[in-house]
Scaffold this active site. Sequence first.
Site, PDB file in Angstrom:
ATOM      1  N   HIS A  19       0.968  -1.206   0.047  1.00 17.43           N
ATOM      2  CA  HIS A  19      -0.240  -0.138   0.032  1.00 17.43           C
ATOM      3  C   HIS A  19       1.220   0.945   0.331  1.00 17.43           C
ATOM      4  CE1 HIS A  19      -4.066   1.701   2.066  1.00 17.43           C
ATOM      5  NE2 HIS A  19      -3.649   3.124   1.050  1.00 17.43           N
TER       6      HIS A  19
ATOM      7  N   HIS B  45       0.939   5.210  -2.043  1.00 21.44           N
ATOM      8  CA  HIS B  45       0.610   6.131  -2.989  1.00 21.44           C
ATOM      9  C   HIS B  45       1.854   7.139  -3.242  1.00 21.44           C
ATOM     10  CE1 HIS B  45      -3.260   5.108  -2.426  1.00 21.44           C
ATOM     11  NE2 HIS B  45      -3.411   4.730  -1.127  1.00 21.44           N
TER      12      HIS B  45
ATOM     13  N   ARG C 193      -2.064   9.048  -5.803  1.00 26.75           N
ATOM     14  CA  ARG C 193      -2.291   9.210  -4.584  1.00 26.75           C
ATOM     15  C   ARG C 193      -3.710   9.949  -4.073  1.00 26.75           C
ATOM     16  NH1 ARG C 193      -0.783  15.752  -4.049  1.00 26.75           N
ATOM     17  NH2 ARG C 193      -2.070  15.879  -6.302  1.00 26.75           N
TER      18      ARG C 193
ATOM     19  N   SER D  99      -5.806  10.598  -2.265  1.00 20.12           N
ATOM     20  CA  SER D  99      -7.267  11.818  -1.875  1.00 20.12           C
ATOM     21  C   SER D  99      -7.440  12.369  -2.846  1.00 20.12           C
ATOM     22  CB  SER D  99      -6.168  12.030  -1.190  1.00 20.12           C
ATOM     23  OG  SER D  99      -4.998  13.748  -0.941  1.00 20.12           O
TER      24      SER D  99
ATOM     25  N   HIS E 224     -10.783   1.596  -1.845  1.00 26.71           N
ATOM     26  CA  HIS E 224     -10.206   3.046  -1.398  1.00 26.71           C
ATOM     27  C   HIS E 224     -11.260   3.321  -2.173  1.00 26.71           C
ATOM     28  CE1 HIS E 224      -7.071   5.675  -0.012  1.00 26.71           C
ATOM     29  NE2 HIS E 224      -6.225   4.509   0.086  1.00 26.71           N
TER      30      HIS E 224
ATOM     31  N   TYR F 211     -12.119   7.541   5.309  1.00 32.39           N
ATOM     32  CA  TYR F 211     -11.823   6.184   4.220  1.00 32.39           C
ATOM     33  C   TYR F 211     -11.651   4.751   5.542  1.00 32.39           C
ATOM     34  CZ  TYR F 211      -8.163   8.513   1.795  1.00 32.39           C
ATOM     35  OH  TYR F 211      -7.439   9.007   0.748  1.00 32.39           O
TER      36      TYR F 211
ATOM     37  N   HIS G  57      -6.582   0.406   5.602  1.00 27.65           N
ATOM     38  CA  HIS G  57      -6.149   0.730   6.758  1.00 27.65           C
ATOM     39  C   HIS G  57      -6.740  -0.332   7.722  1.00 27.65           C
ATOM     40  CE1 HIS G  57      -6.839   3.321   3.905  1.00 27.65           C
ATOM     41  NE2 HIS G  57      -6.316   3.636   3.751  1.00 27.65           N
TER      42      HIS G  57
ATOM     43  N   GLU H 123       1.108   2.541   3.235  1.00 28.98           N
ATOM     44  CA  GLU H 123       0.941   4.073   3.199  1.00 28.98           C
ATOM     45  C   GLU H 123       1.997   5.357   3.477  1.00 28.98           C
ATOM     46  OE1 GLU H 123      -3.392   5.837   2.243  1.00 28.98           O
ATOM     47  OE2 GLU H 123      -3.259   5.294   4.004  1.00 28.98           O
TER      48      GLU H 123
ATOM     49  N   ARG I 137       1.695  11.494   9.042  1.00 28.73           N
ATOM     50  CA  ARG I 137       3.518  11.952   8.309  1.00 28.73           C
ATOM     51  C   ARG I 137       3.881  11.751   9.537  1.00 28.73           C
ATOM     52  NH1 ARG I 137       3.073  14.283   2.319  1.00 28.73           N
ATOM     53  NH2 ARG I 137       1.529  13.731   1.833  1.00 28.73           N
TER      54      ARG I 137
END
EC number: 4.2.1.-
Length: 341
Positions: A8, A10, A71, A73, A178, A194, A223, A284, A290
């Site tokens: 996973h 992106h 990505r 989002s 997703h 999500y 997730h 992810e 982050r």
Amino acid sequence: MMMIIDCHGHYTVLPKAHDEWREQQKAAFKAGQPAPPYPEISDDEIRETIEANQLRLIKERGADMTIFSPRASAMAPHVGDQSVAVPWAQACNNLIARVVDLFPETFAGVCMLPQSPEADMTSSIAELERCVNELGFIGCNLNPDPGGGHFKHPPLTDRFWYPFYEKMVELDVPAMIHVSGSCNPAMHATGAYYLAADTIAFMQLLQGNLFADFPTLRFIIPHGGGAVPYHWGRFRGLADMLKQPSLDTLLMNNVFFDTCVYHQPGINLLADVIDNKNILFGSEMVGAVRGIDPTTGHYFDDTKRYIDALDISDQERHAIFEGNTRRVFPRLDAKLKARGL
């Protein structure tokens, strides 16, 4: 020797020109004008974004490979219509293909789909075929709610989706379920939308019998499966109340969860509740969360640490890090075998 495969990832830090073109595309649609041509982006620009972010962290954290997609989002199929969604998906997927071409030993491509809320799956089928057959991709991201947070689409068990599933089965590729950005002000994207969508997708599958029609169809619910592992007893009980077979029989030969869960107790619970064969390593990284966890001093999304710390056998750890992912993504397995791995 065990490979560490992150299922996973992106492309979250992109060349500036790509994001600028997206804004121009949206503005052109709003003004009723054609979008400008897609810009020239050099290999060096792509290398710079990857080497400073995902590639650096893959090396620092001791992984080997990431399954890489656009990505999440920014997939945003609710923006515009098919005249916007199709070229946007193509541009994003082409960029992923270029990353894979530049770093073929480290990345494998997974595509986004042009799922405009008003459209059927025809364009998505075409894009899946293009990405698998022409770009060498190994899977796709399937959005169960293209409207962006209002859940107006039919459930995943509805025949609306069947033509797409037929193509997935034909190509032998899995889908990660997703969603994208939220346009519902009551629903934060990564904290609420999500996880809610992950849970809703599982419940939709529980209410139907999709895998009787598609016994080789494979879904990854990301997730950590949303709320599902934490409420496993609830879902087992609901299956019983709905006169469905056990979850092991009904779903768990076809449904898998990743490890994008950002604390040790959560990973412990996932591994304790969900069968080892259904868990795929994922992080992810450079995604939803982050920062550094002040209680550990490590990044929240450094999920390999949590798998390393699990009280499981070496065989079970190998399954999470490599074996399960190669089984769920047979096109990846074939690529690795061709490299002697």
